[in-house]
Design a protein around this motif. Sequence first.
Motif, PDB file in Angstrom:
ATOM      1  N   ALA A   1      22.683  39.006  41.739  1.00 37.57           N
ATOM      2  CA  ALA A   1      23.223  37.931  40.907  1.00 37.57           C
ATOM      3  C   ALA A   1      24.340  38.461  39.999  1.00 37.57           C
ATOM      4  CB  ALA A   1      22.109  37.302  40.070  1.00 37.57           C
ATOM      5  N   LYS A   2      24.120  39.621  39.390  1.00 40.07           N
ATOM      6  CA  LYS A   2      25.120  40.179  38.483  1.00 40.07           C
ATOM      7  C   LYS A   2      26.384  40.583  39.236  1.00 40.07           C
ATOM      8  CE  LYS A   2      24.858  40.048  34.167  1.00 40.07           C
ATOM      9  NZ  LYS A   2      25.717  39.025  33.559  1.00 40.07           N
ATOM     10  N   LEU A   3      26.217  41.139  40.421  1.00 39.76           N
ATOM     11  CA  LEU A   3      27.376  41.502  41.245  1.00 39.76           C
ATOM     12  C   LEU A   3      28.248  40.295  41.544  1.00 39.76           C
ATOM     13  CD1 LEU A   3      25.957  43.891  43.985  1.00 39.76           C
ATOM     14  CD2 LEU A   3      27.863  44.386  42.434  1.00 39.76           C
ATOM     15  N   LEU A   4      27.596  39.164  41.784  1.00 39.90           N
ATOM     16  CA  LEU A   4      28.306  37.994  42.282  1.00 39.90           C
ATOM     17  C   LEU A   4      28.626  36.976  41.194  1.00 39.90           C
ATOM     18  CD1 LEU A   4      26.282  37.552  45.584  1.00 39.90           C
ATOM     19  CD2 LEU A   4      28.629  38.402  45.347  1.00 39.90           C
ATOM     20  N   GLY A   5      28.239  37.262  39.958  1.00 41.10           N
ATOM     21  CA  GLY A   5      28.491  36.314  38.894  1.00 41.10           C
ATOM     22  C   GLY A   5      27.669  35.043  39.022  1.00 41.10           C
TER      23      GLY A   5
END
Lengths: 437, 437
Positions: free
Chosen positions: A414-418
């Motif tokens: 989730a953090k990687l992809l915003g």
Amino acid sequence: MTQTETMPRTLARELPRHEGQTVKMQGFLHARRDLGGVQFLVLRDVSGITQCVGSGLTLPLAESSVEVVGTVKAHPKAPGGFEVQVQDFRVISAATEPAPVEIPKMEWHVNPETMLDYRVVTVRGLKERAALKVQAELLAAFRDHLQQEGFTEISTPKIVSAGAEGGANLFPIDYFGQPAYLAQSPQLYKQIMVGVFERVFEVAPVYRAEEHATSRHLNEYLSLDVEMGFIQDEEEVMALENRLLAAIMTRLKERCAHEFTLLNATIPDVPAHIPRISLMDARQLVTEKFGHQVGGKDLDPEAERLLSQHFAQTESSDFVFVTKYPRAARPFYTHADHNPDGSLNPDTTRGFDLLFRGIEITSGGQRIHDHAMLMDSIAAYKLNPETLEGYTEVFKYGMPPHGGFAIGAERLTAKLLGISNVRYARAFPRDRHRLTP
Amino acid sequence: MTQTETMPRTLARELPRHEGQTVKMQGFLHARRDLGGVQFLVLRDVSGITQCVGSGLTLPLAESSVEVVGTVKAHPKAPGGFEVQVQDFRVISAATEPAPVEIPKMEWHVNPETMLDYRVVTVRGLKERAALKVQAELLAAFRDHLQQEGFTEISTPKIVSAGAEGGANLFPIDYFGQPAYLAQSPQLYKQIMVGVFERVFEVAPVYRAEEHATSRHLNEYLSLDVEMGFIQDEEEVMALENRLLAAIMTRLKERCAHEFTLLNATIPDVPAHIPRISLMDARQLVTEKFGHQVGGKDLDPEAERLLSQHFAQTESSDFVFVTKYPRAARPFYTHADHNPDGSLNPDTTRGFDLLFRGIEITSGGQRIHDHAMLMDSIAAYKLNPETLEGYTEVFKYGMPPHGGFAIGAERLTAKLLGISNVRYARAFPRDRHRLTP
């Protein structure tokens, strides 16, 4: 068999190789538009979408499985730069109802509960599936890199008689009339397996019966667990995680550029040496630089965000290790830090967290390997040594110094992809109120 | 740092490259013998065992973690052909009690309950860990091959609101006061995900609350699940499994020769076309050739054994697909077979099993993709359509023809290695009475 049946299937991403040729494509009817004499359709297959144009076609409902035979033409405005001019059209399996949400028009801001209620079909969305595709590549990169460094994959029980982290947040199971629980973590088992393979990893679900629903918690998530033996201290563990993250991001750059573009996200560069800051220094920095007072013994979410912001600005790093956690903020099995004279420091541990873009994605550290020290720690934490006996037993048999870490796969994805809510980084998330689909 | 601290570590399998040199080794004290002036010790590391000889050493208890610095000498009688003459010996972490079972002397015929009671240390045995090492390579080969064929890894819920195979054999969970169960299979979820990625796989634990304890069942096991869309029929699924098994055995030959030798087992050759026999023909063959009367609708364990024996003798194949299962022996989601005229056959399905060396290791088949046909099947099986609604919903949205299979990782591992009880193919097995360690 007809001529069409024996034609090989061509995927959307392969079209540039077939310009001017006749191809057979199969997939889902992603979108359709009928202008009377002319029909436009968008075919979605595993590799992307293709614009097709034909005439005299009777189009079924969107999401039907269909087959198109046609000629590939360059078309600058079409997705991917090519269009297929339909010669033959066949419905493989017709949708019998309109989809509850129009798949091409879904947006992240649609009510998440509605999107999740219809997840069996909304998960087909291009952005939705891109997140899961990135996660699949992330898992493959995780395993491949660890295997190259001599780690062995393990599979440990998810039905356990006691919790690894204490008694809270456990889901109870009726195991043939005996009380049992879903494992919160493979922590104790992966440590035991260091005695077997020295370096081990596991990718498996873990369970936390957290009552509160937040955008960063799931009740069932995929834990990427690592444990390594014969270490000097936790620095070796952090160095491993540093190399591992670099390998993961390299693979994502090679294989998932399309997905990151679609989600308007960037793959981070991993510094050769991720910055480190001790927890005490981190708390002080957040207070002095940003005026944020941190409660408790750890960092709060706002402090994590500010600390990440600081290292992004000053060291251009999306990652930062927070080290030397105080004893009070770590579980009983965490190894004490040493004082400069070599004696053990009772107040500080060799535990660390890794922050990525403002959120903790890893907890790790060196573990206690000495049996007497472990029993002392269990007593100091006021835990019941009897419920932990199956675990502490192995420390009588020469366990070497060891340490490891765990990464939450969905949170990292989730953090990687915003993606603002971690539930979209799982195909079928489980939360406080959600047990279906 | 001392000179020894900065020396790189050498593993047992690397010794031939270091003949005549001084090396540093670390590992567990596998065995020891003190002949007064001379001490023999066997060091066990992740790669194998090394015989070391020294003098004037004070040896700790077996299983202690130790470090040896010494010179590598060729020695034909030593394991691997080399011995280390010890110059420096250091205890890294001393065992505080003798191991409950002498690790080098363990044999498969030792009481399995005793071996499993002390599994936290018995799992260190050379044969015990060899089985788990082979399984790890098997999993890696499974994933690598499927990724090469365009499959995407998925992760689906293990906490579910209803069972995929009906209501029996489910472990109940208290999910925040709601009744829930541990998943018996990712069957329904992997089918849904065919609508997303067309070809998917999952490696994850599944749960069966089987009351009976047998040598072939576990209550928690690792299921290797595969599902593929846009197929013609189940032949494509069997052809995929054929290629997959060939890829797995190729990798095991490359990487696990040592483990197979240790366990006195042979890696099977996978025929380019695994023989097929319909269930009805199989039952007839077993009766006519071996005089074994088969009860029920399926094959019994003795019939599986005899059928495997037949194909090993007549076609030199350790594998055989049993096809065209009768409706009564398959779950509701199994696709009907077609009659020669193209109409559906109500009594026969496109379900198959794969037998390997006398035991079923796979169930698979083509699944129903048509919504109306699925609802009819649910009614015919007298299942409650309401509890299956979350599953049947997706079949309104154009699911393509699809099929797949599942392999039990522990059963395949055990059969490959000639391990008589499937519990030794798991690190920490769960059975009717065993919830620890």
